[in-house]
Write an enzyme that holds these catalytic residues in place. Structure first.
Site, PDB file in Angstrom:
ATOM      1  N   ASN A  48      23.063  -3.310 -11.248  1.00  0.00           N
ATOM      2  CA  ASN A  48      22.197  -3.960 -10.249  1.00  0.00           C
ATOM      3  C   ASN A  48      21.942  -5.394 -10.700  1.00  0.00           C
ATOM      4  O   ASN A  48      21.169  -5.631 -11.623  1.00  0.00           O
ATOM      5  CB  ASN A  48      20.875  -3.173 -10.149  1.00  0.00           C
ATOM      6  N   LYS A  56      20.455  -7.700  -9.174  1.00  0.00           N
ATOM      7  CA  LYS A  56      19.210  -8.283  -8.641  1.00  0.00           C
ATOM      8  C   LYS A  56      19.500  -9.677  -8.079  1.00  0.00           C
ATOM      9  O   LYS A  56      20.585  -9.903  -7.558  1.00  0.00           O
ATOM     10  CB  LYS A  56      18.123  -8.299  -9.712  1.00  0.00           C
ATOM     11  N   HIS A  78      14.195   0.691  -4.702  1.00  0.00           N
ATOM     12  CA  HIS A  78      14.017   0.162  -6.055  1.00  0.00           C
ATOM     13  C   HIS A  78      12.548  -0.215  -6.247  1.00  0.00           C
ATOM     14  O   HIS A  78      11.893  -0.680  -5.318  1.00  0.00           O
ATOM     15  CB  HIS A  78      14.924  -1.065  -6.260  1.00  0.00           C
ATOM     16  N   GLU A 118      11.181  -2.654  -7.533  1.00  0.00           N
ATOM     17  CA  GLU A 118      10.845  -4.049  -7.194  1.00  0.00           C
ATOM     18  C   GLU A 118      10.667  -4.196  -5.684  1.00  0.00           C
ATOM     19  O   GLU A 118       9.833  -4.986  -5.231  1.00  0.00           O
ATOM     20  CB  GLU A 118      11.927  -4.997  -7.746  1.00  0.00           C
ATOM     21  N   GLY A 149      13.300  -3.550 -17.137  1.00  0.00           N
ATOM     22  CA  GLY A 149      13.255  -4.943 -17.578  1.00  0.00           C
ATOM     23  C   GLY A 149      12.294  -5.207 -18.722  1.00  0.00           C
ATOM     24  O   GLY A 149      11.959  -6.354 -19.012  1.00  0.00           O
ATOM     25  N   SER A 168      15.988  -0.319 -18.826  1.00  0.00           N
ATOM     26  CA  SER A 168      16.328  -0.866 -20.139  1.00  0.00           C
ATOM     27  C   SER A 168      17.475  -0.126 -20.828  1.00  0.00           C
ATOM     28  O   SER A 168      17.465   0.076 -22.052  1.00  0.00           O
ATOM     29  CB  SER A 168      15.086  -0.919 -21.047  1.00  0.00           C
TER      30      SER A 168
HETATM   31  C1  PEP Z   1      16.846  -1.878 -12.657  1.00  0.00           C
HETATM   32  O1  PEP Z   1      16.434  -2.917 -12.204  1.00  0.00           O
HETATM   33  O2  PEP Z   1      17.201  -0.972 -11.907  1.00  0.00           O
HETATM   34  C2  PEP Z   1      16.927  -1.733 -14.097  1.00  0.00           C
HETATM   35  C3  PEP Z   1      17.153  -0.553 -14.572  1.00  0.00           C
HETATM   36  O3  PEP Z   1      16.735  -2.866 -14.842  1.00  0.00           O
HETATM   37  P1  PEP Z   1      16.840  -2.964 -16.453  1.00  0.00           P
HETATM   38  O4  PEP Z   1      18.107  -2.271 -16.871  1.00  0.00           O
HETATM   39  O5  PEP Z   1      16.875  -4.429 -16.728  1.00  0.00           O
HETATM   40  O6  PEP Z   1      15.632  -2.294 -17.002  1.00  0.00           O
END
Ligand code: PEP
Length: 256
Positions: free
Chosen positions: A9, A11, A96, A98, A174, A214
């Protein structure tokens, strides 16, 4: 039986030209292999160049990060499923955290989007997950179940066959603070049980459930070694071709 799935992803990162350069780099590092499916979800503006860079015989699929539930109309700033299909998208990430937190998306809207995706031939990747406060209050399972209920209620077994669920604890996204494998496995089991109770054993056994939050080349092995975790939704670590290729290689090895 469940093909592992690694989703990147992006983003709101990478322009169209950066997307093409990234994909050329990734394809040099990573030969095709059927043992794991790979999806890249660039921003809308980079979908076309990403599709061209992947080429006509692409083994990596394209996904979108969102869609509008209507096919067309007066929805300034929105993008519809037919538009995404025409650009070569096969998947779409929906719900998601976000989108939920920053853009106020609620389960009813996510359900409409899932139904549209299914009707229009896009495979939804539904994200669910609890906040830190909800986890600390012991509400993880009920929060996730409510999200699943609100987004998936009324779908048929056939619909579910096209849906992927990504468990993404909000506090892990994140932050560099991934869930432990045990925490992820516990929630994955409750998600599979939810599907078994709501539909049937066959549907629960077939649905792919990913972990996201993460994920890095360092911790991917532990998640992907688990029989209940069918892949990963990767944010930060997917922006670097070397890290992303490493995670895909780990999935290929762990799930072989
Ligand atoms: C995400 O945005 O779906 C995500 C898992 O981000 P990250 O891997 O940066 O935690």
């Amino acid at each position: 039986m469940r093909t592992p799935l690694i989703v990147g992803n992006w983003k709101m990162n990478k322009t169209a030209s950066e997307a093409a350069a990234f994909i050329r780099d990734l394809l040099e590092r990573l030969p095709a292999a059927p043992s794991a499916e790979v999806v890249l979800a660039p921003p809308f503006t980079a979908l076309e160049s990403a599709s061209r860079a992947l080429g006509p015989d692409a083994w990596i699929s394209l996904g979108a990060q969102n869609l509008h539930w209507e096919q067309q109309g007066a929805f300034t700033g929105e993008v519809s499923a037919p538009m995404l299909r025409e650009l070569g998208c096969r998947y779409v990430i929906l719900g998601h955290s976000e989108r939920r937190l920053l853009f106020g998306e609620r389960d009813e809207v996510i359900q409409k989007k899932i139904r549209t995706a299914l009707t229009e031939g896009l495979a939804p990747i539904l994200c669910v997950g609890e906040s830190l406060a909800e986890r600390e209050a012991g509400h993880t399972e009920s929060v996730v179940t409510t999200q699943l209920n609100g987004s998936l209620a009324g779908l048929t077994q056939q619909d579910l066959a096209t849906v992927t669920i990504a468990y993404e604890p909000v506090w892990a996204i994140g932050t560099g603070r991934a869930a432990t494998t045990e925490q992820a496995v516990t929630v994955h089991r409750s998600i599979r049980l939810f599907v078994e109770t709501g539909w049937n054993h066959e549907t629960a056994a077939a649905i792919r459930i990913l972990y996201g939050g993460s994920v890095t080349p360092q911790n991917a092995e532990s998640f992907l070694a688990s029989e209940t975790i069918d892949g990963a939704l990767v944010g930060g670590a997917c922006l670097n071709p070397d890290s992303f290729a490493t995670i895909v290689r780990i999935a290929r090895t762990q799930k072989a």
